[in-house]
Design an enzyme around this catalytic site. Structure first.
Site, short mmCIF file in Angstrom:
data_model
loop_
_atom_site.label_atom_id
_atom_site.label_comp_id
_atom_site.label_asym_id
_atom_site.label_seq_id
_atom_site.Cartn_x
_atom_site.Cartn_y
_atom_site.Cartn_z
N ARG A 317 12.11 -3.86 -3.05
CA ARG A 317 10.83 -4.56 -2.83
C ARG A 317 11.06 -5.72 -1.88
O ARG A 317 11.33 -6.83 -2.29
CB ARG A 317 10.26 -5.04 -4.17
CG ARG A 317 8.95 -5.76 -4.06
CD ARG A 317 8.36 -6.10 -5.43
NE ARG A 317 7.13 -6.85 -5.28
CZ ARG A 317 7.06 -8.18 -5.20
NH1 ARG A 317 8.16 -8.91 -5.28
NH2 ARG A 317 5.90 -8.78 -5.05
N SER A 386 0.40 1.14 -8.84
CA SER A 386 0.13 -0.02 -9.72
C SER A 386 -1.27 0.11 -10.28
O SER A 386 -2.21 0.43 -9.54
CB SER A 386 0.15 -1.32 -8.92
OG SER A 386 1.29 -1.42 -8.16
N LYS A 415 6.05 -12.96 -8.96
CA LYS A 415 4.77 -12.86 -8.26
C LYS A 415 3.69 -13.57 -9.08
O LYS A 415 3.68 -13.45 -10.31
CB LYS A 415 4.42 -11.37 -8.07
CG LYS A 415 3.22 -11.12 -7.20
CD LYS A 415 3.08 -9.64 -6.84
CE LYS A 415 1.76 -9.41 -6.13
NZ LYS A 415 1.62 -8.03 -5.66
C1 LIG Z 1 6.61 -0.30 -10.92
C2 LIG Z 1 5.77 -1.22 -10.14
N1 LIG Z 1 4.58 -1.57 -10.64
C3 LIG Z 1 3.80 -2.42 -9.94
C4 LIG Z 1 4.21 -2.91 -8.72
C5 LIG Z 1 3.32 -3.80 -7.90
O1 LIG Z 1 2.88 -3.18 -6.71
P1 LIG Z 1 1.78 -3.91 -5.82
O2 LIG Z 1 0.61 -4.17 -6.65
O3 LIG Z 1 1.60 -3.17 -4.58
O4 LIG Z 1 2.48 -5.30 -5.48
P2 LIG Z 1 3.78 -5.55 -4.61
O5 LIG Z 1 4.96 -5.21 -5.45
O6 LIG Z 1 3.72 -4.67 -3.40
O7 LIG Z 1 3.73 -6.99 -4.29
C6 LIG Z 1 5.45 -2.52 -8.24
N2 LIG Z 1 5.91 -2.94 -7.06
N3 LIG Z 1 6.21 -1.67 -8.95
C1 LIG Z 2 5.62 -6.97 -8.30
C2 LIG Z 2 4.96 -7.16 -9.58
N1 LIG Z 2 3.77 -6.55 -9.82
C3 LIG Z 2 3.31 -6.75 -11.02
S1 LIG Z 2 4.32 -7.78 -11.87
C4 LIG Z 2 5.41 -7.88 -10.61
C5 LIG Z 2 6.65 -8.68 -10.65
C6 LIG Z 2 7.63 -8.19 -11.64
O1 LIG Z 2 8.72 -9.07 -11.66
P1 LIG Z 2 9.18 -9.82 -12.97
O2 LIG Z 2 9.81 -8.80 -13.86
O3 LIG Z 2 10.21 -10.81 -12.48
O4 LIG Z 2 7.98 -10.48 -13.56
#
Ligand SMILES: Cc1ncc(COP(=O)(O)OP(=O)(O)O)c(N)n1
Ligand SMILES: Cc1ncsc1CCOP(=O)(O)O
Ligand SMILES: [Mg+2]
Length: 486
Positions: A317, A386, A415
Protein backbone atom coordinates in the site's frame (compact mmCIF):
# COMPACT_ATOMS: atom_id res chain seq x y z
CA UNK A 1 -66.31 -25.10 -10.71
CA UNK A 2 -64.59 -22.99 -13.38
CA UNK A 3 -63.71 -24.59 -16.71
CA UNK A 4 -59.93 -24.90 -16.38
CA UNK A 5 -57.15 -24.65 -13.86
CA UNK A 6 -54.04 -22.63 -14.37
CA UNK A 7 -50.79 -24.64 -14.48
CA UNK A 8 -49.97 -23.52 -10.92
CA UNK A 9 -53.26 -24.93 -9.58
CA UNK A 10 -52.83 -28.06 -11.63
CA UNK A 11 -49.38 -28.64 -10.10
CA UNK A 12 -50.75 -28.00 -6.60
CA UNK A 13 -53.37 -30.66 -7.30
CA UNK A 14 -50.67 -33.05 -8.57
CA UNK A 15 -48.78 -32.46 -5.34
CA UNK A 16 -51.87 -33.06 -3.17
CA UNK A 17 -52.64 -36.29 -5.05
CA UNK A 18 -49.07 -37.44 -4.53
CA UNK A 19 -49.63 -37.14 -0.76
CA UNK A 20 -52.76 -39.27 -0.66
CA UNK A 21 -55.66 -40.34 -2.87
CA UNK A 22 -57.85 -38.89 -0.09
CA UNK A 23 -55.93 -35.66 0.02
CA UNK A 24 -57.21 -32.77 2.10
CA UNK A 25 -57.55 -29.01 1.79
CA UNK A 26 -54.30 -28.79 3.75
CA UNK A 27 -52.48 -30.78 1.03
CA UNK A 28 -53.83 -28.39 -1.59
CA UNK A 29 -52.59 -25.37 0.34
CA UNK A 30 -49.16 -26.95 0.87
CA UNK A 31 -49.15 -27.69 -2.89
CA UNK A 32 -49.88 -24.04 -3.65
CA UNK A 33 -47.04 -22.98 -1.36
CA UNK A 34 -44.69 -25.55 -2.92
CA UNK A 35 -44.96 -23.49 -6.11
CA UNK A 36 -43.33 -20.51 -4.38
CA UNK A 37 -45.25 -18.32 -6.79
CA UNK A 38 -48.25 -16.09 -6.39
CA UNK A 39 -49.62 -17.70 -3.21
CA UNK A 40 -46.20 -17.53 -1.58
CA UNK A 41 -46.07 -13.84 -2.45
CA UNK A 42 -49.59 -13.20 -1.10
CA UNK A 43 -48.59 -14.72 2.24
CA UNK A 44 -45.39 -12.69 2.32
CA UNK A 45 -47.23 -9.45 1.59
CA UNK A 46 -49.60 -10.21 4.46
CA UNK A 47 -46.72 -10.47 6.92
CA UNK A 48 -46.51 -14.28 6.98
CA UNK A 49 -43.38 -16.34 6.53
CA UNK A 50 -44.66 -18.70 3.84
CA UNK A 51 -41.97 -21.31 4.53
CA UNK A 52 -43.02 -21.41 8.19
CA UNK A 53 -46.72 -21.63 7.24
CA UNK A 54 -45.92 -24.62 5.03
CA UNK A 55 -44.04 -26.34 7.83
CA UNK A 56 -46.84 -25.66 10.35
CA UNK A 57 -49.39 -27.14 7.97
CA UNK A 58 -47.24 -30.20 7.35
CA UNK A 59 -47.15 -30.86 11.07
CA UNK A 60 -50.96 -30.85 11.41
CA UNK A 61 -51.48 -34.49 10.49
CA UNK A 62 -54.20 -35.01 13.11
CA UNK A 63 -56.33 -31.95 12.39
CA UNK A 64 -59.76 -32.37 10.73
CA UNK A 65 -59.43 -30.84 7.31
CA UNK A 66 -62.00 -30.97 4.54
CA UNK A 67 -61.54 -33.43 1.73
CA UNK A 68 -59.75 -31.83 -1.20
CA UNK A 69 -62.06 -33.30 -3.85
CA UNK A 70 -65.20 -31.98 -2.11
CA UNK A 71 -63.64 -28.59 -1.92
CA UNK A 72 -62.61 -28.54 -5.56
CA UNK A 73 -66.22 -29.22 -6.66
CA UNK A 74 -67.30 -25.68 -5.90
CA UNK A 75 -63.93 -24.02 -6.28
CA UNK A 76 -63.89 -20.61 -7.90
CA UNK A 77 -67.66 -20.10 -7.67
CA UNK A 78 -67.48 -16.61 -6.13
CA UNK A 79 -65.31 -15.56 -9.03
CA UNK A 80 -67.28 -17.09 -11.89
CA UNK A 81 -69.85 -14.31 -11.67
CA UNK A 82 -67.03 -11.79 -12.10
CA UNK A 83 -66.35 -13.21 -15.54
CA UNK A 84 -63.30 -15.33 -14.67
CA UNK A 85 -62.84 -18.43 -16.82
CA UNK A 86 -60.05 -20.32 -15.05
CA UNK A 87 -59.41 -21.40 -11.51
CA UNK A 88 -56.24 -19.56 -10.47
CA UNK A 89 -54.10 -20.15 -7.40
CA UNK A 90 -55.32 -17.08 -5.52
CA UNK A 91 -58.96 -18.11 -6.14
CA UNK A 92 -58.25 -21.57 -4.78
CA UNK A 93 -56.52 -20.05 -1.77
CA UNK A 94 -59.63 -17.96 -1.11
CA UNK A 95 -61.86 -21.03 -1.36
CA UNK A 96 -59.63 -23.06 0.94
CA UNK A 97 -59.66 -20.43 3.65
CA UNK A 98 -63.39 -19.69 3.28
CA UNK A 99 -64.50 -23.31 3.34
CA UNK A 100 -62.20 -24.90 5.87
CA UNK A 101 -62.54 -23.66 9.45
CA UNK A 102 -59.56 -25.73 10.55
CA UNK A 103 -57.26 -24.08 8.01
CA UNK A 104 -58.64 -20.69 8.93
CA UNK A 105 -57.91 -21.31 12.61
CA UNK A 106 -54.33 -22.38 11.91
CA UNK A 107 -53.65 -19.32 9.79
CA UNK A 108 -55.19 -17.04 12.39
CA UNK A 109 -52.91 -18.54 15.02
CA UNK A 110 -49.76 -18.30 12.88
CA UNK A 111 -47.68 -15.10 12.89
CA UNK A 112 -48.97 -12.88 10.09
CA UNK A 113 -51.93 -10.63 9.31
CA UNK A 114 -54.90 -12.86 8.57
CA UNK A 115 -57.23 -9.93 7.76
CA UNK A 116 -54.79 -8.60 5.15
CA UNK A 117 -54.47 -12.06 3.68
CA UNK A 118 -58.22 -12.48 3.21
CA UNK A 119 -58.60 -8.94 1.92
CA UNK A 120 -55.94 -9.41 -0.71
CA UNK A 121 -57.62 -12.48 -2.22
CA UNK A 122 -61.34 -11.68 -1.85
CA UNK A 123 -63.20 -11.45 -5.22
CA UNK A 124 -63.48 -7.62 -5.62
CA UNK A 125 -59.71 -7.23 -5.19
CA UNK A 126 -58.96 -10.02 -7.65
CA UNK A 127 -58.50 -7.79 -10.66
CA UNK A 128 -55.73 -5.87 -8.92
CA UNK A 129 -53.46 -8.93 -8.89
CA UNK A 130 -51.60 -8.80 -12.15
CA UNK A 131 -49.54 -11.92 -11.90
CA UNK A 132 -52.31 -14.13 -13.23
CA UNK A 133 -53.23 -12.24 -16.37
CA UNK A 134 -52.51 -15.32 -18.39
CA UNK A 135 -52.67 -15.62 -22.11
CA UNK A 136 -55.23 -17.59 -24.07
CA UNK A 137 -53.93 -20.69 -25.80
CA UNK A 138 -54.05 -20.51 -29.60
CA UNK A 139 -54.85 -24.05 -30.59
CA UNK A 140 -53.05 -24.75 -33.87
CA UNK A 141 -50.63 -27.72 -34.06
CA UNK A 142 -47.72 -25.33 -34.43
CA UNK A 143 -48.72 -23.38 -31.32
CA UNK A 144 -49.17 -26.63 -29.43
CA UNK A 145 -45.66 -27.64 -30.45
CA UNK A 146 -44.30 -24.30 -29.29
CA UNK A 147 -46.03 -24.70 -25.94
CA UNK A 148 -44.55 -28.17 -25.53
CA UNK A 149 -41.12 -26.56 -25.89
CA UNK A 150 -42.08 -23.80 -23.48
CA UNK A 151 -43.45 -26.24 -20.92
CA UNK A 152 -40.33 -28.45 -21.12
CA UNK A 153 -38.02 -25.47 -20.70
CA UNK A 154 -40.06 -24.01 -17.85
CA UNK A 155 -39.54 -27.30 -16.03
CA UNK A 156 -35.81 -27.23 -16.73
CA UNK A 157 -35.57 -23.70 -15.37
CA UNK A 158 -37.45 -24.68 -12.21
CA UNK A 159 -35.24 -27.73 -11.70
CA UNK A 160 -32.00 -25.81 -12.25
CA UNK A 161 -33.09 -23.12 -9.81
CA UNK A 162 -33.70 -25.84 -7.22
CA UNK A 163 -30.20 -27.23 -7.75
CA UNK A 164 -28.64 -23.78 -7.42
CA UNK A 165 -30.76 -23.00 -4.37
CA UNK A 166 -29.50 -26.17 -2.71
CA UNK A 167 -25.90 -25.42 -3.68
CA UNK A 168 -26.02 -21.87 -2.27
CA UNK A 169 -27.75 -23.03 0.89
CA UNK A 170 -26.23 -26.38 1.76
CA UNK A 171 -22.85 -26.38 0.02
CA UNK A 172 -21.81 -22.73 0.29
CA UNK A 173 -24.03 -22.07 3.29
CA UNK A 174 -24.35 -18.50 2.04
CA UNK A 175 -27.39 -16.38 3.01
CA UNK A 176 -26.88 -13.75 0.31
CA UNK A 177 -26.54 -16.23 -2.55
CA UNK A 178 -29.43 -18.34 -1.24
CA UNK A 179 -31.64 -15.27 -1.13
CA UNK A 180 -30.56 -14.25 -4.64
CA UNK A 181 -31.29 -17.70 -6.08
CA UNK A 182 -34.64 -17.80 -4.29
CA UNK A 183 -35.73 -14.39 -5.46
CA UNK A 184 -34.83 -15.24 -9.07
CA UNK A 185 -36.86 -18.45 -8.70
CA UNK A 186 -39.83 -16.41 -7.49
CA UNK A 187 -39.46 -13.99 -10.41
CA UNK A 188 -39.60 -16.96 -12.73
CA UNK A 189 -42.69 -18.35 -10.98
CA UNK A 190 -44.39 -15.00 -11.64
CA UNK A 191 -43.60 -15.27 -15.35
CA UNK A 192 -44.98 -18.83 -15.45
CA UNK A 193 -48.19 -17.72 -13.73
CA UNK A 194 -48.94 -15.77 -16.89
CA UNK A 195 -48.74 -18.79 -19.18
CA UNK A 196 -52.07 -19.83 -20.67
CA UNK A 197 -54.41 -22.21 -18.95
CA UNK A 198 -54.21 -25.72 -20.40
CA UNK A 199 -50.48 -25.59 -20.95
CA UNK A 200 -49.91 -28.64 -18.79
CA UNK A 201 -51.95 -30.75 -21.19
CA UNK A 202 -49.39 -30.05 -23.91
CA UNK A 203 -46.84 -32.02 -21.89
CA UNK A 204 -46.68 -35.61 -22.94
CA UNK A 205 -43.74 -37.49 -21.50
CA UNK A 206 -44.58 -40.77 -23.26
CA UNK A 207 -44.15 -39.12 -26.64
CA UNK A 208 -41.19 -36.98 -25.64
CA UNK A 209 -38.27 -38.65 -27.41
CA UNK A 210 -35.86 -36.52 -25.34
CA UNK A 211 -36.60 -38.47 -22.17
CA UNK A 212 -34.89 -41.52 -23.70
CA UNK A 213 -31.82 -39.71 -24.93
CA UNK A 214 -29.26 -38.97 -22.25
CA UNK A 215 -25.64 -38.07 -22.82
CA UNK A 216 -23.23 -40.23 -20.81
CA UNK A 217 -21.82 -37.06 -19.23
CA UNK A 218 -25.19 -36.26 -17.64
CA UNK A 219 -24.80 -39.11 -15.15
CA UNK A 220 -21.44 -38.16 -13.73
CA UNK A 221 -20.24 -34.98 -12.03
CA UNK A 222 -16.86 -34.57 -10.34
CA UNK A 223 -17.79 -32.00 -7.71
CA UNK A 224 -20.64 -29.98 -6.30
CA UNK A 225 -19.02 -26.94 -7.95
CA UNK A 226 -19.36 -28.62 -11.33
CA UNK A 227 -22.99 -29.44 -10.61
CA UNK A 228 -23.61 -25.75 -9.87
CA UNK A 229 -21.89 -24.58 -13.03
CA UNK A 230 -23.63 -27.13 -15.26
CA UNK A 231 -26.96 -26.00 -13.84
CA UNK A 232 -26.15 -22.33 -14.38
CA UNK A 233 -25.58 -23.12 -18.05
CA UNK A 234 -28.72 -25.28 -18.24
CA UNK A 235 -30.71 -22.46 -16.66
CA UNK A 236 -29.44 -19.90 -19.14
CA UNK A 237 -29.99 -22.14 -22.14
CA UNK A 238 -33.53 -22.97 -21.05
CA UNK A 239 -34.32 -19.30 -20.50
CA UNK A 240 -32.92 -18.50 -23.94
CA UNK A 241 -35.15 -21.13 -25.51
CA UNK A 242 -38.16 -19.85 -23.57
CA UNK A 243 -37.34 -16.33 -24.73
CA UNK A 244 -37.49 -17.45 -28.37
CA UNK A 245 -40.54 -19.72 -28.22
CA UNK A 246 -42.56 -17.30 -26.13
CA UNK A 247 -42.29 -14.83 -28.99
CA UNK A 248 -44.95 -16.87 -30.77
CA UNK A 249 -47.35 -15.76 -28.04
CA UNK A 250 -46.12 -12.68 -26.24
CA UNK A 251 -43.05 -10.53 -26.77
CA UNK A 252 -43.42 -9.17 -23.20
CA UNK A 253 -43.00 -12.62 -21.63
CA UNK A 254 -40.01 -13.26 -23.90
CA UNK A 255 -38.44 -10.05 -22.66
CA UNK A 256 -39.10 -11.01 -19.04
CA UNK A 257 -37.17 -14.23 -19.67
CA UNK A 258 -34.36 -12.28 -21.28
CA UNK A 259 -34.06 -10.02 -18.23
CA UNK A 260 -34.07 -13.02 -15.95
CA UNK A 261 -31.36 -14.65 -18.05
CA UNK A 262 -29.10 -11.62 -17.55
CA UNK A 263 -29.66 -11.83 -13.81
CA UNK A 264 -28.73 -15.50 -13.96
CA UNK A 265 -25.37 -14.53 -15.49
CA UNK A 266 -24.77 -12.42 -12.40
CA UNK A 267 -25.67 -15.38 -10.19
CA UNK A 268 -23.25 -17.54 -12.17
CA UNK A 269 -20.50 -14.94 -11.75
CA UNK A 270 -21.08 -14.83 -7.99
CA UNK A 271 -20.89 -18.62 -7.78
CA UNK A 272 -17.91 -18.93 -10.15
CA UNK A 273 -15.78 -16.48 -8.21
CA UNK A 274 -15.94 -18.75 -5.14
CA UNK A 275 -14.73 -21.64 -7.24
CA UNK A 276 -11.73 -19.99 -8.85
CA UNK A 277 -10.48 -18.20 -5.73
CA UNK A 278 -7.33 -19.96 -4.50
CA UNK A 279 -7.64 -22.07 -1.36
CA UNK A 280 -5.01 -19.80 0.20
CA UNK A 281 -7.52 -16.96 0.20
CA UNK A 282 -10.09 -19.00 2.13
CA UNK A 283 -7.38 -20.16 4.53
CA UNK A 284 -6.00 -16.65 5.13
CA UNK A 285 -6.54 -15.27 8.64
CA UNK A 286 -3.99 -12.51 8.84
CA UNK A 287 -3.57 -10.03 5.96
CA UNK A 288 -0.87 -7.39 6.34
CA UNK A 289 -0.89 -3.99 4.59
CA UNK A 290 2.57 -2.51 4.26
CA UNK A 291 4.06 0.81 3.15
CA UNK A 292 7.87 0.66 2.86
CA UNK A 293 8.51 3.95 4.64
CA UNK A 294 6.15 3.09 7.51
CA UNK A 295 7.89 -0.11 8.50
CA UNK A 296 9.86 -0.07 11.72
CA UNK A 297 12.54 -2.05 9.91
CA UNK A 298 12.93 -2.99 6.22
CA UNK A 299 9.97 -4.08 4.11
CA UNK A 300 11.69 -7.36 3.24
CA UNK A 301 12.45 -8.22 6.87
CA UNK A 302 8.91 -7.27 7.99
CA UNK A 303 7.31 -9.48 5.35
CA UNK A 304 9.54 -12.44 6.15
CA UNK A 305 9.12 -12.15 9.91
CA UNK A 306 5.34 -11.66 9.67
CA UNK A 307 5.12 -14.68 7.36
CA UNK A 308 7.10 -16.72 9.91
CA UNK A 309 4.52 -15.70 12.49
CA UNK A 310 1.61 -16.87 10.34
CA UNK A 311 0.62 -13.95 8.07
CA UNK A 312 -0.31 -15.49 4.73
CA UNK A 313 -1.37 -12.47 2.70
CA UNK A 314 0.38 -9.13 2.05
CA UNK A 315 -0.72 -5.88 0.44
CA UNK A 316 1.71 -3.29 -0.87
CA UNK A 317 0.00 0.00 0.00
CA UNK A 318 2.15 2.81 -1.35
CA UNK A 319 0.48 6.18 -1.75
CA UNK A 320 3.39 8.48 -2.58
CA UNK A 321 5.78 6.62 -4.85
CA UNK A 322 6.55 7.50 -8.45
CA UNK A 323 5.34 4.75 -10.80
CA UNK A 324 8.86 3.55 -11.68
CA UNK A 325 9.79 3.14 -8.04
CA UNK A 326 6.43 1.56 -7.24
CA UNK A 327 6.88 -0.96 -10.04
CA UNK A 328 10.35 -1.84 -8.81
CA UNK A 329 9.13 -2.23 -5.22
CA UNK A 330 6.17 -4.31 -6.29
CA UNK A 331 8.55 -6.64 -8.19
CA UNK A 332 10.63 -7.06 -5.05
CA UNK A 333 7.56 -7.78 -2.91
CA UNK A 334 6.49 -10.35 -5.50
CA UNK A 335 9.86 -12.08 -5.03
CA UNK A 336 9.65 -12.05 -1.23
CA UNK A 337 6.06 -13.28 -1.18
CA UNK A 338 7.01 -16.09 -3.56
CA UNK A 339 9.82 -17.06 -1.22
CA UNK A 340 7.44 -17.10 1.74
CA UNK A 341 4.64 -18.71 -0.32
CA UNK A 342 2.21 -16.00 0.66
CA UNK A 343 -0.40 -14.12 -1.37
CA UNK A 344 0.52 -10.73 -2.78
CA UNK A 345 -2.07 -8.02 -3.45
CA UNK A 346 -1.27 -4.56 -4.85
CA UNK A 347 -3.33 -1.69 -3.48
CA UNK A 348 -5.21 0.59 -5.93
CA UNK A 349 -3.31 -0.39 -9.12
CA UNK A 350 -4.50 -3.25 -11.36
CA UNK A 351 -1.89 -2.26 -13.98
CA UNK A 352 1.00 -2.75 -11.55
CA UNK A 353 -0.58 -5.95 -10.23
CA UNK A 354 -0.65 -7.35 -13.74
CA UNK A 355 2.87 -6.27 -14.63
CA UNK A 356 4.45 -7.88 -11.57
CA UNK A 357 2.19 -10.97 -11.68
CA UNK A 358 0.76 -10.26 -8.25
CA UNK A 359 -2.07 -12.50 -7.03
CA UNK A 360 -4.46 -9.58 -7.21
CA UNK A 361 -5.45 -6.03 -6.46
CA UNK A 362 -7.37 -4.23 -3.73
CA UNK A 363 -9.83 -1.51 -4.72
CA UNK A 364 -11.58 1.10 -2.61
CA UNK A 365 -14.96 2.68 -3.34
CA UNK A 366 -13.25 5.56 -5.20
CA UNK A 367 -10.74 3.41 -7.08
CA UNK A 368 -11.24 1.78 -10.47
CA UNK A 369 -14.55 -0.18 -10.55
CA UNK A 370 -14.13 -3.90 -9.97
CA UNK A 371 -15.74 -4.82 -13.28
CA UNK A 372 -13.17 -2.72 -15.18
CA UNK A 373 -10.24 -4.11 -13.18
CA UNK A 374 -11.54 -7.62 -13.94
CA UNK A 375 -11.15 -6.87 -17.66
CA UNK A 376 -7.49 -6.10 -17.06
CA UNK A 377 -6.75 -8.95 -14.69
CA UNK A 378 -9.07 -11.79 -15.71
CA UNK A 379 -11.09 -14.28 -13.67
CA UNK A 380 -8.04 -15.96 -12.07
CA UNK A 381 -6.88 -12.81 -10.22
CA UNK A 382 -8.02 -11.99 -6.74
CA UNK A 383 -9.90 -8.69 -6.53
CA UNK A 384 -10.76 -7.32 -3.12
CA UNK A 385 -13.06 -4.37 -2.44
CA UNK A 386 -13.34 -2.02 0.58
CA UNK A 387 -16.86 -1.83 1.98
CA UNK A 388 -18.30 0.51 4.60
CA UNK A 389 -21.96 -0.51 4.64
CA UNK A 390 -24.11 -3.48 3.71
CA UNK A 391 -25.24 -1.98 0.39
CA UNK A 392 -21.61 -1.81 -0.72
CA UNK A 393 -21.12 -5.40 0.47
CA UNK A 394 -24.03 -6.62 -1.69
CA UNK A 395 -22.75 -4.67 -4.67
CA UNK A 396 -19.23 -6.06 -4.28
CA UNK A 397 -20.65 -9.61 -4.17
CA UNK A 398 -22.76 -8.95 -7.28
CA UNK A 399 -19.72 -7.51 -9.09
CA UNK A 400 -17.77 -10.68 -8.36
CA UNK A 401 -15.34 -9.62 -5.61
CA UNK A 402 -13.13 -12.46 -4.33
CA UNK A 403 -13.01 -10.92 -0.85
CA UNK A 404 -14.05 -7.74 0.90
CA UNK A 405 -12.45 -5.40 3.41
CA UNK A 406 -14.91 -4.52 6.18
CA UNK A 407 -14.34 -1.31 8.11
CA UNK A 408 -13.04 0.93 9.42
CA UNK A 409 -13.78 -0.82 12.66
CA UNK A 410 -11.64 1.02 15.24
CA UNK A 411 -9.69 4.32 15.05
CA UNK A 412 -6.52 3.86 13.04
CA UNK A 413 -3.11 5.52 13.20
CA UNK A 414 -2.51 4.58 9.55
CA UNK A 415 -5.46 6.41 8.01
CA UNK A 416 -7.88 9.03 9.40
CA UNK A 417 -11.65 8.46 9.17
CA UNK A 418 -14.75 10.50 10.06
CA UNK A 419 -17.06 7.56 10.60
CA UNK A 420 -16.70 4.01 11.92
CA UNK A 421 -19.27 1.38 10.96
CA UNK A 422 -17.62 -0.65 13.74
CA UNK A 423 -18.49 -4.08 15.07
CA UNK A 424 -22.20 -3.85 14.19
CA UNK A 425 -21.16 -3.77 10.56
CA UNK A 426 -18.93 -6.82 11.11
CA UNK A 427 -21.93 -8.66 12.59
CA UNK A 428 -24.13 -7.67 9.65
CA UNK A 429 -21.57 -8.90 7.11
CA UNK A 430 -21.09 -12.19 8.97
CA UNK A 431 -24.85 -12.75 8.75
CA UNK A 432 -24.97 -11.81 5.06
CA UNK A 433 -22.24 -13.78 3.35
CA UNK A 434 -19.66 -16.54 3.49
CA UNK A 435 -17.39 -14.69 1.04
CA UNK A 436 -14.03 -14.18 2.78
CA UNK A 437 -14.01 -10.80 4.55
CA UNK A 438 -11.20 -9.05 6.42
CA UNK A 439 -12.02 -6.79 9.33
CA UNK A 440 -9.83 -3.69 9.03
CA UNK A 441 -9.10 -0.44 10.86
CA UNK A 442 -7.19 -0.23 14.13
CA UNK A 443 -7.27 -3.99 14.66
CA UNK A 444 -4.60 -5.23 17.10
CA UNK A 445 -4.06 -7.85 19.80
CA UNK A 446 -6.22 -5.85 22.26
CA UNK A 447 -9.41 -5.91 20.20
CA UNK A 448 -9.16 -9.05 18.05
CA UNK A 449 -11.33 -10.98 20.53
CA UNK A 450 -14.15 -8.47 19.98
CA UNK A 451 -13.77 -8.93 16.22
CA UNK A 452 -14.03 -12.69 16.62
CA UNK A 453 -17.09 -12.33 18.88
CA UNK A 454 -18.76 -10.22 16.20
CA UNK A 455 -18.25 -13.00 13.65
CA UNK A 456 -14.97 -11.87 12.02
CA UNK A 457 -12.63 -14.74 11.18
CA UNK A 458 -10.02 -12.72 9.27
CA UNK A 459 -8.31 -9.41 9.91
CA UNK A 460 -6.27 -6.95 7.83
CA UNK A 461 -3.78 -4.93 9.83
CA UNK A 462 -1.07 -2.42 9.13
CA UNK A 463 0.46 -0.70 12.18
CA UNK A 464 0.00 -3.73 14.44
CA UNK A 465 2.71 -5.42 12.35
CA UNK A 466 4.62 -2.59 10.64
CA UNK A 467 5.32 -0.82 13.93
CA UNK A 468 5.98 -3.97 15.93
CA UNK A 469 9.52 -4.54 17.23
CA UNK A 470 8.93 -8.23 16.67
CA UNK A 471 6.54 -8.68 13.72
CA UNK A 472 6.85 -12.47 13.95
CA UNK A 473 5.59 -12.51 17.53
CA UNK A 474 2.90 -9.91 16.76
CA UNK A 475 1.63 -12.04 13.87
CA UNK A 476 1.74 -15.19 15.97
CA UNK A 477 -0.39 -13.56 18.68
CA UNK A 478 -2.99 -12.30 16.22
CA UNK A 479 -3.27 -15.66 14.47
CA UNK A 480 -3.72 -17.38 17.86
CA UNK A 481 -6.42 -14.90 18.87
CA UNK A 482 -8.18 -15.57 15.57
CA UNK A 483 -8.20 -19.22 16.42
CA UNK A 484 -6.24 -20.24 13.32
CA UNK A 485 -3.23 -22.49 13.03
CA UNK A 486 0.04 -20.61 12.81
C1 LIG B 1 -8.08 -5.24 2.94
C2 LIG B 1 -8.27 -3.79 2.71
N1 LIG B 1 -9.43 -3.23 3.08
C3 LIG B 1 -9.62 -1.91 2.89
C4 LIG B 1 -8.63 -1.14 2.32
C5 LIG B 1 -8.86 0.32 2.04
O1 LIG B 1 -8.90 0.61 0.66
P1 LIG B 1 -9.32 2.07 0.19
O2 LIG B 1 -10.62 2.39 0.76
O3 LIG B 1 -9.16 2.17 -1.26
O4 LIG B 1 -8.22 2.98 0.89
P2 LIG B 1 -6.66 3.01 0.61
O5 LIG B 1 -6.05 1.83 1.29
O6 LIG B 1 -6.44 2.95 -0.87
O7 LIG B 1 -6.21 4.29 1.21
C6 LIG B 1 -7.45 -1.76 1.95
N2 LIG B 1 -6.45 -1.07 1.37
N3 LIG B 1 -7.29 -3.08 2.15
C1 LIG C 1 -6.20 1.53 4.69
C2 LIG C 1 -7.27 1.36 5.67
N1 LIG C 1 -8.56 1.31 5.26
C3 LIG C 1 -9.40 1.09 6.23
S1 LIG C 1 -8.60 1.02 7.70
C4 LIG C 1 -7.12 1.22 6.99
C5 LIG C 1 -5.84 1.26 7.74
C6 LIG C 1 -5.51 -0.01 8.41
O1 LIG C 1 -4.34 0.17 9.15
P1 LIG C 1 -4.28 -0.09 10.72
O2 LIG C 1 -4.35 -1.56 10.92
O3 LIG C 1 -2.93 0.45 11.13
O4 LIG C 1 -5.41 0.67 11.34
MG1 LIG D 1 -7.65 2.54 -2.53
Amino acid sequence: MLNNMTPAVSRALDYARSQSSRFSSRDLLVGLLEEEGLVWEIFEKSGYQPGAVKETLRQQADAEFLRGYDLLQGAGKPFASEGYMDLTSNMLLFDLIEADEELKKILQETVGNFQDLVKSIAPPEMKAIEAEHHLELVDTPDHQAAWRVIDANANRVRESFRVLDDYSRFVLNDPHLTQTAKSLRHDFAKIVEQFPAGLVSSRDTDYDVGTQIQAAGEYRRNSTAEIAMVNCKRLQESLRSLEEYLKIESSALGQDCEQLRYQCYTLEKMLAVRQVSPQKLFDARLYVLLTGSECESSLEWTIKEAAEGGATMFQLREKNLEDRILLERARAVRRWTRETQTLFIVNDRPDIARLVEADGVHLGQDDMPLTEARKLLGIQSIIGVSTHDIVQVRQAIRDGANYIGVGPTFPSTTKAFDAFPGLDFVKAVAAETTLPFFVIGGVDANNTCEVVKAGGKRVAVSSALAKAKDPRLAALKLVRLLGGES
